[in-house]
Design a protein around this motif. Structure first.
Motif, mmCIF file in Angstrom:
data_model
loop_
_atom_site.group_PDB
_atom_site.id
_atom_site.type_symbol
_atom_site.label_atom_id
_atom_site.label_comp_id
_atom_site.label_asym_id
_atom_site.label_seq_id
_atom_site.Cartn_x
_atom_site.Cartn_y
_atom_site.Cartn_z
ATOM 1 N N LEU A 66 -3.959 3.906 -6.582
ATOM 2 C CA LEU A 66 -2.677 3.576 -5.962
ATOM 3 C C LEU A 66 -2.781 3.578 -4.439
ATOM 4 C CD1 LEU A 66 -0.108 5.496 -8.200
ATOM 5 C CD2 LEU A 66 -0.968 3.170 -8.445
ATOM 6 N N GLU A 67 -3.537 4.505 -3.876
ATOM 7 C CA GLU A 67 -3.728 4.544 -2.423
ATOM 8 C C GLU A 67 -4.316 3.236 -1.917
ATOM 9 O OE1 GLU A 67 -6.180 7.946 -1.643
ATOM 10 O OE2 GLU A 67 -4.516 9.348 -1.838
ATOM 11 N N GLU A 68 -5.317 2.737 -2.610
ATOM 12 C CA GLU A 68 -5.965 1.479 -2.209
ATOM 13 C C GLU A 68 -4.980 0.314 -2.275
ATOM 14 O OE1 GLU A 68 -9.471 0.975 -4.592
ATOM 15 O OE2 GLU A 68 -10.354 2.844 -3.858
ATOM 16 N N VAL A 69 -4.176 0.273 -3.324
ATOM 17 C CA VAL A 69 -3.225 -0.824 -3.494
ATOM 18 C C VAL A 69 -2.140 -0.746 -2.417
ATOM 19 C CG1 VAL A 69 -1.521 -1.884 -5.022
ATOM 20 C CG2 VAL A 69 -3.690 -1.048 -5.961
ATOM 21 N N PHE A 70 -1.541 0.424 -2.225
ATOM 22 C CA PHE A 70 -0.485 0.560 -1.224
ATOM 23 C C PHE A 70 -0.990 0.257 0.188
ATOM 24 C CE2 PHE A 70 1.960 3.052 -4.422
ATOM 25 C CZ PHE A 70 3.141 2.334 -4.336
ATOM 26 N N ALA A 71 -2.250 0.531 0.462
ATOM 27 C CA ALA A 71 -2.810 0.274 1.794
ATOM 28 C C ALA A 71 -2.918 -1.216 2.106
ATOM 29 C CB ALA A 71 -4.179 0.932 1.920
ATOM 30 N N GLU A 72 -2.760 -2.060 1.101
ATOM 31 C CA GLU A 72 -2.897 -3.505 1.292
ATOM 32 C C GLU A 72 -1.703 -4.152 1.987
ATOM 33 O OE1 GLU A 72 -3.614 -5.054 -2.614
ATOM 34 O OE2 GLU A 72 -5.609 -4.145 -2.732
ATOM 35 N N ASP A 73 -0.545 -3.460 2.021
ATOM 36 C CA ASP A 73 0.653 -4.059 2.602
ATOM 37 C C ASP A 73 1.479 -3.001 3.310
ATOM 38 O OD1 ASP A 73 1.745 -6.680 2.877
ATOM 39 O OD2 ASP A 73 1.500 -6.966 0.724
ATOM 40 N N THR A 74 2.519 -3.457 3.997
ATOM 41 C CA THR A 74 3.387 -2.553 4.743
ATOM 42 C C THR A 74 4.374 -1.841 3.809
ATOM 43 O OG1 THR A 74 5.113 -4.184 5.146
ATOM 44 C CG2 THR A 74 3.298 -4.093 6.746
ATOM 45 N N ALA A 75 4.914 -0.731 4.285
ATOM 46 C CA ALA A 75 5.917 -0.005 3.514
ATOM 47 C C ALA A 75 7.136 -0.882 3.246
ATOM 48 C CB ALA A 75 6.315 1.269 4.253
#
Length: 90
Positions: A66-75
């Motif tokens: 999940l960390e890797e996926v969330f790091a792909e885009d902005t909040a």
């Protein structure tokens, strides 16, 4: 930002995004499946996945994915995606 309410696990914690951070508060299997869909990772919604998430440490293998996926885009982008799928977040 403080830690989410409820037991810490990969579905109930804060993630850093490419800009900002987002706190997800997934509390049910249905919400976990919605999270998998919103992330574009349907393989995370396999049978028994929710039980595995509940037993997983908040910084374990599932959280790393999940960390890797969330790091792909902005909040901001993630907030729109999560909202569109009915995933609780802050």
């Amino acid at each position: 930002m403080t830690a989410p309410d409820g037991p810490a696990n990969p579905g109930n914690r804060i993630y850093h995004c490419s800009s900002g951070q987002i706190e997800i508060s997934v509390q049910t299997e249905e919400q976990w499946h919605a999270l998998a869909a919103s992330l574009g990772r349907p393989e995370l919604a396999y049978e028994g996945a929710w039980q595995a998430v509940l037993r997983s440490p908040p910084d374990g293998d599932v959280a790393q994915v999940l960390e890797e996926v969330f790091a792909e885009d902005t909040a901001e982008v993630w907030a729109r995606r999560l909202e569109a799928h009915g995933v609780p977040y802050h």
